[in-house]
Design an enzyme around this catalytic site. Structure first.
Site, PDB file in Angstrom:
ATOM      1  N   THR A  45     -76.194 -26.854  15.515  1.00 39.81           N
ATOM      2  CA  THR A  45     -77.489 -27.395  15.114  1.00 39.81           C
ATOM      3  C   THR A  45     -77.613 -27.487  13.602  1.00 39.81           C
ATOM      4  OG1 THR A  45     -78.400 -26.386  17.113  1.00 39.81           O
ATOM      5  CG2 THR A  45     -79.982 -27.142  15.482  1.00 39.81           C
ATOM      6  N   TYR A 133     -68.175 -18.669  21.540  1.00 44.92           N
ATOM      7  CA  TYR A 133     -69.168 -19.718  21.809  1.00 44.92           C
ATOM      8  C   TYR A 133     -68.535 -20.783  22.694  1.00 44.92           C
ATOM      9  CZ  TYR A 133     -72.459 -23.543  20.530  1.00 44.92           C
ATOM     10  OH  TYR A 133     -73.348 -24.586  20.532  1.00 44.92           O
ATOM     11  N   LYS A 161     -71.709 -16.638  23.441  1.00 41.65           N
ATOM     12  CA  LYS A 161     -72.791 -17.599  23.659  1.00 41.65           C
ATOM     13  C   LYS A 161     -72.309 -18.574  24.724  1.00 41.65           C
ATOM     14  CE  LYS A 161     -75.412 -21.344  21.455  1.00 41.65           C
ATOM     15  NZ  LYS A 161     -75.615 -22.143  20.219  1.00 41.65           N
ATOM     16  N   ILE A 203     -79.640 -18.153  21.803  1.00 40.97           N
ATOM     17  CA  ILE A 203     -79.437 -18.869  20.545  1.00 40.97           C
ATOM     18  C   ILE A 203     -79.947 -20.283  20.790  1.00 40.97           C
ATOM     19  CG2 ILE A 203     -77.753 -19.650  18.842  1.00 40.97           C
ATOM     20  CD1 ILE A 203     -76.059 -17.177  19.589  1.00 40.97           C
TER      21      ILE A 203
END
EC number: 4.3.3.7
Length: 294
Positions: A45, A133, A161, A203
């Site tokens: 992001t 992740y 994540k 997250i």
């Protein structure tokens, strides 16, 4: 332990494409004021793919400086070349991050053996805690729970994540990785259920613009109050989907600009600013979420 409501922070930019550090400082203050539990700087992001390494490190370093120890900062350290990820990790180890978040190498599609070797090499280059992740929708590689379990024995790999939105993975990861391994949702739409199933935190993209409500939802879910978590989450659900009407972070940057959180909604090529046909949809979703649009 870093848990709860964690923002995948946008990287604000000026109209010429340079990083807007004044807006970045305001964003950090905004999240601290709103109760956000931790900040991820320069992840997906935060436009990690279009920030050169030196700029990447500078943005993370400045985020740490602005946070001033009041909230943990997690630095994104993913790359599709292991040598680059190691170099980035060594640089981020010097700026005061509480942990790092490393996306699976993208585009080159490593095997499970390659993923394990990659993450072991990155972890060996630092003492800072590492969070794996998995986001196959963006990387073209899916790191299965069985692969994650092979990395639990690495002392500074502390969690993962998981952004597939597949809730069955929460139970499987917990079974394979144990109670001390941290599980973070990377999918806002299923985050509430993820936490109620035993996850440790989220997250979040939406957290950029609804931090107080998102924090309240996470707190309720982590406390096992499913009814309260649902009541907070329901008005936000339209936002979760609409923030992905185009590739993240296009919509959330546009929304943050409309809220006055950042001075400019500029985004770096090859991404472009939000298409006009999405404007009305996003404003409607923001209104339902009780966000004031300027």
């Amino acid at each position: 332990m870093i848990n709860g409501s964690i923002v995948a922070l946008i990287t604000p930019m000026n109209s010429d494409g340079s990083v807007d550090f004044a807006s970045l400082e305001r964003l950090v203050e905004f999240h601290i004021d709103q109760g956000t539990d931790a900040i991820v700087a320069v992840g997906t992001t935060g436009e990690s793919a279009t920030l050169p390494m030196s700029e990447h490190v500078t943005v993370v370093s400045q985020t740490v400086k602005f946070a001033a120890g009041r909230v943990p900062v997690i630095g994104g350290n993913g790359a599709n070349a292991t040598s680059e990820a190691v170099e980035l990790t060594k640089s981020l180890s010097k700026v005061g991050v509480a942990a790092m978040l490393g996306v699976t190498p993208y585009y080159n599609k490593p095997t499970p053996k390659g993923l394990i070797a990659h993450y072991k090499a990155v972890a060996a280059s630092t003492d800072i805690p590492q969070i794996l992740y998995n986001v196959p929708g963006r990387t073209a590689v899916d790191m299965l729970p069985e692969t994650v379990a092979e990395l639990v024995s690495v002392s500074n790999i502390i969690g993962v994540k998981e952004a597939t939105g597949d809730l069955s993975r929460v139970k499987r990861l917990r079974e394979l990785c144990g109670d001390d391994f941290l599980l973070y949702s990377g999918d806002d739409a299923t985050a509430r259920e993820f936490l109620l199933l035993g996850g440790n935190g989220v997250i979040s993209v939406a957290n950029n613009i609804v931090p107080q409500a998102f924090k309240a939802m996470c707190d309720a879910a982590l406390a096992g109050n499913a009814e309260l978590a649902l009541s907070i989450d329901t008005p936000l659900r339209g936002l979760y989907s609409t923030l992905f009407c185009e590739a993240n972070p296009i919509p959330v940057k546009w929304a943050a600009h409309r809220m006055g959180l950042i001075e400019c909604g500029h985004i770096r090529l090859p991404l472009t600013e939000l298409s006009e046909q999405c404007h009305g949809l996003l404003i409607e979703a923001m209104t339902r979420a009780q966000i004031e649009v300027k």
